[in-house]
Each structure stands twice: as C-alpha cells, then as structure tokens.
Design a protein around this motif. Structure first.
Motif, PDB file in Angstrom:
ATOM      1  N   ASP A  49      30.677   7.396  24.269  1.00 22.68           N
ATOM      2  CA  ASP A  49      31.041   8.989  23.710  1.00 22.68           C
ATOM      3  C   ASP A  49      32.167   9.494  24.778  1.00 22.68           C
ATOM      4  O   ASP A  49      32.862   8.876  25.658  1.00 22.68           O
ATOM      5  N   ARG A  51      32.103  11.929  26.796  1.00 27.35           N
ATOM      6  CA  ARG A  51      31.784  11.740  28.463  1.00 27.35           C
ATOM      7  C   ARG A  51      31.890  10.619  29.287  1.00 27.35           C
ATOM      8  O   ARG A  51      31.470  10.637  30.409  1.00 27.35           O
ATOM      9  N   GLY A  86      18.040  10.258  25.300  1.00 28.92           N
ATOM     10  CA  GLY A  86      18.668  11.373  24.569  1.00 28.92           C
ATOM     11  C   GLY A  86      17.785  11.690  23.501  1.00 28.92           C
ATOM     12  O   GLY A  86      16.703  11.323  23.253  1.00 28.92           O
ATOM     13  N   ARG A 105      32.989  12.019  19.560  1.00 35.44           N
ATOM     14  CA  ARG A 105      31.566  12.304  19.164  1.00 35.44           C
ATOM     15  C   ARG A 105      30.634  11.110  18.316  1.00 35.44           C
ATOM     16  O   ARG A 105      31.635  10.382  17.569  1.00 35.44           O
ATOM     17  N   ASP A 130      25.019  15.809  18.589  1.00 33.63           N
ATOM     18  CA  ASP A 130      25.453  16.931  19.148  1.00 33.63           C
ATOM     19  C   ASP A 130      24.530  17.499  20.310  1.00 33.63           C
ATOM     20  O   ASP A 130      23.725  16.629  20.617  1.00 33.63           O
ATOM     21  N   ASP A 131      25.007  18.336  21.002  1.00 33.20           N
ATOM     22  CA  ASP A 131      24.011  19.083  22.330  1.00 33.20           C
ATOM     23  C   ASP A 131      22.602  19.116  21.759  1.00 33.20           C
ATOM     24  O   ASP A 131      21.624  18.996  22.635  1.00 33.20           O
ATOM     25  N   ASP A 132      22.343  19.577  20.680  1.00 37.65           N
ATOM     26  CA  ASP A 132      21.204  20.126  20.115  1.00 37.65           C
ATOM     27  C   ASP A 132      20.355  18.858  19.270  1.00 37.65           C
ATOM     28  O   ASP A 132      19.251  19.016  18.788  1.00 37.65           O
TER      29      ASP A 132
END
Length: 344
Positions: A49, A51, A86, A105, A130-132
């Motif tokens: 990803d 990051r 995750g 992403r 996504d973050d959520d």
C-alpha cells in the motif's frame, strides 16, 4: 571456496557479461525467515500500500473434512518485521485478488465465498481498504477468480482465471478456465476490456516490469501445469509469448499456485504445486525459485525457499522479495503462516 577462488570467479563472470555476473554474485544468497503471519492461510494474494505495508486478506484453511474461508486482514511492516491485524473483510473470501492502485489504495476483487451451491461460489464485489475498513466501490462485470491482477498506469488489469461455465456457481467443477482481460478505472469505477491473454488458464502469477505485464505459469483444468510466460504491452494492446519457466530438477513443470514479483529489472517466480497423473493422488509442492532476465529472454535457477509452498502471496518491497504464508503440502491439506524474504 577460497577468497581468491571467489574473486577469480566473479572477475570471469563480469567479463562474460552482466547476466552471468548477476548469477555468480548471487552465490550464497538465500531466503531468510521473517516474522510469521499470526494465523495459517493459503490461496491468498498481496500488494504493497501507499504506506509501504504489505497487505493480504482472505484465503482458506482445512477444517476437518471441509474448508474454513477467512476474512482476516494482515498488515506487514517490512522495516519493523512486524504484523498487525487490519479490518476484516465484509464477508469471508478465498482467492480474492489484491491490487494497489496508482495511489497506493488496496483493492480486493472477487474471489470465492460460501453460497447456496458450495464454498466455491464466485463473487463479484470489489472492496477498497480505507481507514474505516473495507468499502464497496464496484462490482465486476464478469465473475473472475484465481486471476492475475496488476496496476498499469492509472488502471488495474485482471487477466486469466476461472469463471462459471454455466448457470451453476458453487462447486469447484462449476468453474472453467478463461483468457479474460478486464480493465478497471479506480478513479470512476468504470470497466473496460482489453485483448485477451493468448492462453486461458488459472492460478498463474503476474508482475509488472518496465511498464509491461508479465503472466507466468498457471494451469488448465484439463491439461495441468504450464510454465508459459506471456507479456502484455498496454500501449499497443499486444501480447507476446516468451521463454517458459523450465521444468524442475525433478522433471516437474510448475503449474498453479506460484507467486512472482519484479525486482532489479528481473522477474522472480517461486513456489507452486503439481498434481499426480490426470489429477489423481500424488503430486507435490515446489521450493524452487526461477529468475527471468528480459534482456536474454531466459530463466535461471535461484535459491530455493526454505519451506516449499503453493497458494502463497508474493510481493516486492524495498528491493526485497517476500513469500508469504501458503499451503505446505499439495492441495489444501496444510496451510501455514511462514514468511521468507530474498534480497538480490
């Protein structure tokens, strides 16, 4: 080998040309153990990803006489050699294709889930991490599993795999090999089609090198394993067929369940499985590593994995190739969480 002998060998390799020099300079290289995935799993894919984390999700493990389909997501930090868990998938899936878009992403495409017909029900959902958590972003225009996925520019390509042969969709035998080539635009969710792969097969491996998509290995339901290597040029919408992966020292041809990554201008393919005659009993799992040099259109042997595996995930991050989890015996009998890294 003495120091003088080694220096002489390397000097000769340099004089013989860069490809031979690479081979000799890699003497002593080997796969090294890394922190294991905290749970066993096979039939997975992975991507890096934005990051720099390696992300894998879904998969399956043998449970009694049946299968347990996984929904867990693993996040691996190569710098820290550490795993975190995750968000879980909205629904368990095995063989979901995992691809990072040009923005880094992570997307999960299709795969198989549990349906009324069985545990091999091909699914069409596309989810983005996504973050959520995992968010639905699209649906595939064609059911496609055990495919090859890669990003070329701002588009994600899905090539080959298996799709339902008719109305039935639930058992392994309901699916057939295809040469399908779908193209997804993450920015607007639009789907296109590109030129199909020259050979329909499933469970191949793919990687992008110098702007081209390479599809290696795979198998057909009727014909078994193939070491075939096909290259797709997106600029010309053209396929070229190149030198195949050679058979192993034991005379077996790599088929499905291998992994591949691009690093240092080369392709590194590893693992996979083969079956007994006509899909019967027997078969085994490959420890072999094969390295492809595009300038010579040739493969050579690399260091074998410490743990032979198929249905594993393979990615390159920071110039290092990672072999993640996978089945340690032929078919679905034993999944593991072993992680190994190879630096060339």
């Amino acid at each position: 080998m003495t120091l003088i002998d080694r220096r002489t060998l390397l000097a000769a390799a340099m004089a013989a040309g860069p490809s031979l020099a690479w081979a000799k300079a890699e003497l002593g290289r080997s796969w090294a153990p890394r922190a294991a995935l905290p749970w066993p799993v096979q039939e997975i894919y992975a991507a890096v990803d934005g990051r720099g984390r390696i992300v894998l999700t879904g998969g399956l493990v043998r449970q009694g006489r049946g299968l347990r389909i996984e929904d867990r997501t693993g996040l691996y930090d190569p710098a820290a050699d550490a795993w975190a868990e995750g968000p879980r998938l909205p629904s368990p899936r095995h063989h979901p294709m995992i691809v990072a878009d040009v923005a880094g992403r992570i997307h999960a495409f299709g795969g198989y889930g549990a349906g009324e017909g069985g545990d091999w029900t091909a699914m069409s959902e596309v989810w983005r991490l996504d973050d959520d958590g995992w968010t639905p972003v699209s649906a595939m225009p064609q059911l496609l599993s055990e495919t090859v996925g890669a990003v070329l520019g701002d588009r994600i390509h899905l090539v080959t795999g298996r799709s339902p042969k008719g109305a039935a969709n639930g058992g392994w035998n309901d699916q057939g090999d295809v040469a399908t080539h779908l193209v997804f635009h993450p920015a607007d969710g639009v789907w296109d089609q590109a030129r199909p792969c020259p050979m329909a097969r499933n469970s191949a491996a793919g990687a992008v090198l110098d702007g081209a998509l390479y599809v290696a290995g795979g198998r057909t339901v009727e014909g078994g394993g193939t070491g075939r290597l096909d290259r797709y040029d997106p600029a010309g919408d053209r396929w070229d067929t190149l030198a195949p992966i050679p058979v192993s020292a034991g005379g077996q041809q790599v088929g499905g369940g291998l992994a591949m990554a691009a690093v240092g201008g080369r392709l590194v393919a590893f693992g996979g499985e083969w079956f007994g005659p006509r899909g019967g009993s027997g078969g085994g799992v490959f420890a072999e590593t094969w390295i492809y040099e595009p300038q010579r259109d040739a493969w050579r042997s690399g260091p074998p994995m410490r743990t032979p595996r198929h249905g594993l995930a393979g990615v390159a991050a920071g110039g290092v190739v990672y072999a993640l989890a996978g089945g340690e015996v032929v078919s679905g009998g034993l999944a593991g969480g072993v992680v190994e890294a190879l630096s060339l």
